[in-house]
Design an enzyme around this catalytic site. Structure first.
Site, PDB file in Angstrom:
ATOM      1  N   GLN A 176      99.638  26.684  20.543  1.00 55.20           N
ATOM      2  CA  GLN A 176     100.690  27.636  20.900  1.00 55.20           C
ATOM      3  C   GLN A 176     102.041  26.943  21.034  1.00 55.20           C
ATOM      4  OE1 GLN A 176      99.447  29.783  24.382  1.00 55.20           O
ATOM      5  NE2 GLN A 176      97.697  30.737  23.367  1.00 55.20           N
ATOM      6  N   ASP A 327      88.594  28.439  23.201  1.00 58.86           N
ATOM      7  CA  ASP A 327      88.298  29.786  23.708  1.00 58.86           C
ATOM      8  C   ASP A 327      86.800  30.060  23.835  1.00 58.86           C
ATOM      9  OD1 ASP A 327      90.950  30.614  24.005  1.00 58.86           O
ATOM     10  OD2 ASP A 327      91.100  31.175  21.899  1.00 58.86           O
TER      11      ASP A 327
END
Length: 445
Positions: A176, A327
């Site tokens: 990110q 994740d």
């Protein structure tokens, strides 16, 4: 308008006959976010097929509309008429990013190099997550950020239309942050450089190339990467086909491995090698997992995953694998609870700053259902046994992946597992409960 989701508690019982059939999972969330953002920055019309229509991605679509792009949906096809790099317009209202940290952090990079003022907020979960990791590097390009204490939303951005190109080495691997700096560089004059200590998912680099941007990537001595581009750039509209999300596939896949009698085929799953750490780990645990019909679509490798019930064994997961499966750790921990022997999942510091403190919440999920765990520094140790008890109540903290991981636990446990809230599953996997029930699960409101 901000949507307040009503809580949806569920109870999950063991699946009596196993999970079987063929299914698809929603489009890749990372690619969906980026396709909307880059198409909005491109000249011309882009059509996107297979876009994830979960709440997180819909927030990105709303934000790009508010910034001047024309975005419409006709059935399963999304059409974006872009504005061009540097041509986005100041939004008339606050940009509400809902529950999506990915959207908020990536959009920060775009906003920082456009001559406009904007404000971003989100739901209670997103407002508790730190944005300092993108604010600090981006503010060095001449833009200004103002946030609540600790770098938390709401956050105001005063963009710089003549942004200085950045040269930034990430202190911690983060796709990110890398993406935010690269996106800021699209409208900066000169060479933008990002160095990452460990290779992270490269969807931004792949999609920038897809839209015509020259992106240079070189491998560093320690195994990291150096990514460079020269701005300002012109993006040219190109259609995008979004593969199934490997992170979403993890939940039905792990459930099939744990539930006796299961034989499940998940079709059209993205197999980007920087996203497949979970599959590698499950194979090390002895999973009956195969990849069929491998192919390339839209610059991304794709295949079909077949998972059959397996007797798993404990595993030691190295910290350098974390970026390729960050994740998936909650559902991997569930698999480890059902494995024979102990597992050690190393280097999980990034989990502490997800939708919740995912490390603490994962430990709680396992412990309330009879599994034994220990946290040593940033490592999670799970002492597995073949038939965990279940019977606990999982607190999800508004975290969709914890909710789905709790459901997977309940499908294989001795006693039913209660999930306090599953409403936020819709942010990444619309229709998850119906899909699982259609495969043979027993999930009840």
């Amino acid at each position: 308008m901000k949507v307040h989701m009503q809580a949806r508690p569920l109870t999950v019982s063991a699946s009596p006959k196993g999970l079987s059939g063929r299914t698809l999972v929603p489009g890749d969330k990372s690619i969906s976010h980026r396709s909307l953002m880059l198409a909005s920055l491109a000249h011309g019309r882009t059509k996107v097929y297979g876009l994830l229509e979960g709440e997180d991605v819909l927030r990105t679509a709303d934000a790009m509309r508010a910034l001047g792009a024309t975005i419409t949906r006709d059935g399963a096809v999304w059409t974006i008429d872009g504005r061009g790099v540097g041509e986005l317009t100041e939004p008339a209202d606050v940009l509400d990013m809902g529950n999506s940290g990915t959207a908020a952090r990536l959009l920060s990079g775009i906003l920082s190099s456009h001559r406009m003022n904007s404000v971003m907020t989100g739901d209670a979960s997103l407002r508790s997550r730190p944005m300092r990791r993108v604010m600090d590097p981006l503010s060095k390009n001449g833009s200004e950020f103002l946030s609540r204490e600790g770098g938390r939303l709401p956050m105001a951005v005063r963009g710089n239309g003549q942004a200085t190109p950045l040269e930034y080495r990430l202190p911690v691997a983060s796709a990110q942050v890398k993406s935010a700096v690269l996106l800021a560089g699209l409208n900066a004059v000169g060479r933008t450089v990002v160095e990452e200590p460990v290779a992270t998912r490269d969807h931004t680099e792949n999609m920038l190339r897809h839209f015509g941007v020259d992106v240079d990537v070189s491998v560093l001595d320690a195994g990291g990467r150096r990514i460079e581009l020269t701005g300002p750039v012109k993006l040219t509209a190109r259609d995008v086909t979004v593969p199934g999300d490997p992170s979403s596939s993890a939940f039905p896949l792990v459930a099939a491995l744990l539930v006796p009698g299961s034989d499940l085929l998940i079709e059209n799953v993205g197999l980007n090698p920087l996203r497949t750490g979970l599959f590698t780990t499950l194979l090390e645990m002895g999973a009956d997992l195969t990849i069929e019909n491998e192919r390339v679509e839209g610059g991304e490798p794709v295949g079909d995953l077949r998972a059959r019930h397996s007797k798993l064994k404990g595993v030691d997961v190295p910290p350098e694998r974390a970026p390729s499966m960050i994740d998936e750790y909650p559902v991997l921990a569930v698999a480890c609870a059902f494995a024979e022997g102990s597992s050690r999942l190393r280097g999980l510091e990034e989990l502490r700053v997800k939708e919740s403190d995912r490390l603490a919440a994962t430990v709680s999920l396992l412990n309330v259902n009879g599994a034994e765990t220990e946290v040593v520094g940033d490592d999670l140790i799970v002492r597995g046994f073949q038939n965990p008890l279940g019977g606990g109540s999982v607190t999800t903290h508004m975290d969709h992946r914890l909710a789905m991981s709790g459901i997977v636990f309940g499908l294989a446990a001795q006693k039913p597992v209660h999930i306090d809230d599953t409403a936020f599953i819709e942010t990444s996997f619309p229709g998850f409960v119906d899909l699982m029930n259609g495969l043979g699960a027993d999930i009840r409101a």
